[in-house]
Scaffold this motif. Structure first.
Motif, short mmCIF file in Angstrom:
data_model
loop_
_atom_site.label_atom_id
_atom_site.label_comp_id
_atom_site.label_asym_id
_atom_site.label_seq_id
_atom_site.Cartn_x
_atom_site.Cartn_y
_atom_site.Cartn_z
N UNK A 71 24.49 7.00 0.95
CA UNK A 71 24.83 5.86 1.20
C UNK A 71 24.40 4.85 -0.43
N UNK A 72 24.65 4.79 -0.27
CA UNK A 72 24.64 3.37 -2.08
C UNK A 72 24.52 1.47 -1.10
N UNK A 73 23.67 0.97 -1.50
CA UNK A 73 23.08 0.22 -1.24
C UNK A 73 22.76 -1.04 -2.33
N UNK A 74 23.84 -2.04 -3.42
CA UNK A 74 23.74 -2.91 -4.04
C UNK A 74 23.16 -4.28 -4.05
N UNK A 75 22.86 -4.78 -3.06
CA UNK A 75 21.92 -5.89 -2.82
C UNK A 75 21.54 -6.13 -1.25
N UNK B 213 30.05 4.21 -1.01
CA UNK B 213 29.89 2.56 -1.49
C UNK B 213 29.76 1.85 -1.14
N UNK B 214 29.51 0.88 -0.82
CA UNK B 214 29.05 -0.76 -0.10
C UNK B 214 29.42 -1.92 -0.88
N UNK B 215 29.67 -1.99 -2.16
CA UNK B 215 29.73 -3.26 -3.18
C UNK B 215 30.77 -3.56 -3.29
N UNK C 282 33.83 9.67 -3.82
CA UNK C 282 33.27 8.40 -3.03
C UNK C 282 34.18 7.62 -2.36
N UNK C 283 33.84 6.66 -1.20
CA UNK C 283 34.38 6.13 0.13
C UNK C 283 33.90 5.16 -0.01
N UNK C 284 35.00 3.99 -0.50
CA UNK C 284 34.57 3.03 -0.39
C UNK C 284 34.64 2.12 1.20
N UNK D 58 33.74 0.91 -11.62
CA UNK D 58 32.12 1.57 -12.39
C UNK D 58 31.92 2.57 -11.62
N UNK D 59 31.46 2.24 -10.37
CA UNK D 59 30.83 3.23 -9.75
C UNK D 59 31.06 4.26 -9.28
N UNK D 60 32.16 3.47 -8.70
CA UNK D 60 33.17 4.89 -7.98
C UNK D 60 33.63 5.84 -9.72
N UNK D 61 33.82 5.66 -10.58
CA UNK D 61 34.59 6.23 -11.26
C UNK D 61 32.88 6.97 -11.60
N UNK D 62 32.29 6.92 -12.05
CA UNK D 62 31.12 7.39 -12.32
C UNK D 62 30.95 8.51 -11.36
#
Length: 257
Positions: free
Chosen positions: A184-188, A12-14, A33-35, A21-25
């Motif tokens: 890997x998630x990207x949010x921007x 999670x790159x946020x 999830x890995x921050x 919320x993303x980590x919880x979901x």
């Protein structure tokens, strides 16, 4: 809730303050999830922003544009209260709209159907008057030109600074080097740039799936040589999780990888 992501490791790159919320979901769906925050948002203290907020409190703006929850936090920190926002309010995205509603106890006046700056520019009405565009320091140009073409007088000021980390957290770095990351998630677009910058010369191992929250983010990922496996629609946290599920769904007859 289905454990559709059981056994999957997702980076999670946020920014950390926006990732809860993303980590919880993800955990509810069975993922690990890995921050790895790829950007940090820091407040701006400038004479230009101070003047703009003074004019906003005085009712000198017809509209104020909110492009992220970070902008709402800035208003909360710098104004005496939501009563200071007498202008019409346009917000991009459900997160920004919800943050404003919690703070001001009213809904924004305009939320574009697609959660992008381009969609906001298209949805914005024609008119006259000043429009406050309080944005990130690295936000791309173009929005103000689109508003000016519709008759408005936009004022752009930096609401917060975007800082890129020099390296990724140890846990994320180790998982990526071991090829243990499934996605890997990207949010921007800025999270893409920050991640690639912090990743350095090692590159990605194990071919993790790249999942983006929207088309602008996906375009940035491709520009950095990444293969985008799924794009969220709608461009929300729930949409991002659904896109992850699509990207990580095993092919028929194949064992989960």
């Amino acid at each position: 809730m289905t454990r559709s992501l059981a056994g999957r490791t997702v980076v999670v790159t946020r920014p950390a303050e926006r990732a809860a919320r993303l980590v919880r979901t993800l955990r509810q769906r069975g993922a690990e999830p890995i921050l790895a925050p790829a950007i940090e948002l820091r407040p701006v203290r400038s004479a230009a922003l101070t003047r703009a907020l003074r004019d906003l409190a005085a009712g000198d703006f017809a509209w104020v544009l909110l492009t992220s929850p970070a902008t709402v936090r800035m208003l909360d920190e710098r104004l005496d209260g939501p009563v200071d926002v007498r202008a019409m309010v346009a917000a991009i995205g459900e997160g920004t709209a919800a943050a404003f509603e919690r703070w001001a106890a009213r809904q924004p006046d305009l939320i574009p159907k697609a959660f992008t700056v381009a969609a906001l520019a298209r949805a914005f009405p024609r008119g006259t008057g000043r429009v406050l565009c309080a944005r990130a320091d690295i936000a791309p140009d173009g929005l103000e030109d689109a508003l000016e073409a519709k008759g408005w007088t936009p004022l752009r000021v930096d609401a917060y600074r975007t800082v890129f980390p020099r390296t990724l957290p140890a846990e994320a770095r180790a998982a990526l080097e071991d090829g243990a990351v499934d996605a890997i998630t990207f949010t921007s677009a800025s999270t893409v740039r920050g991640f690639i910058n912090a990743l350095g010369a090692n590159g990605l191992r194990g071919n993790p799936k790249v999942v983006c929250i929207g088309p602008v983010t996906a375009k940035e990922a491709r520009a950095h040589g990444l293969t985008v496996h799924a794009v969220a629609n709608p461009h929300t946290t729930d949409g991002l999780v659904a896109a992850l599920e699509r990207a990580l769904k095993p092919r028929r007859g194949a064992a989960p990888g």
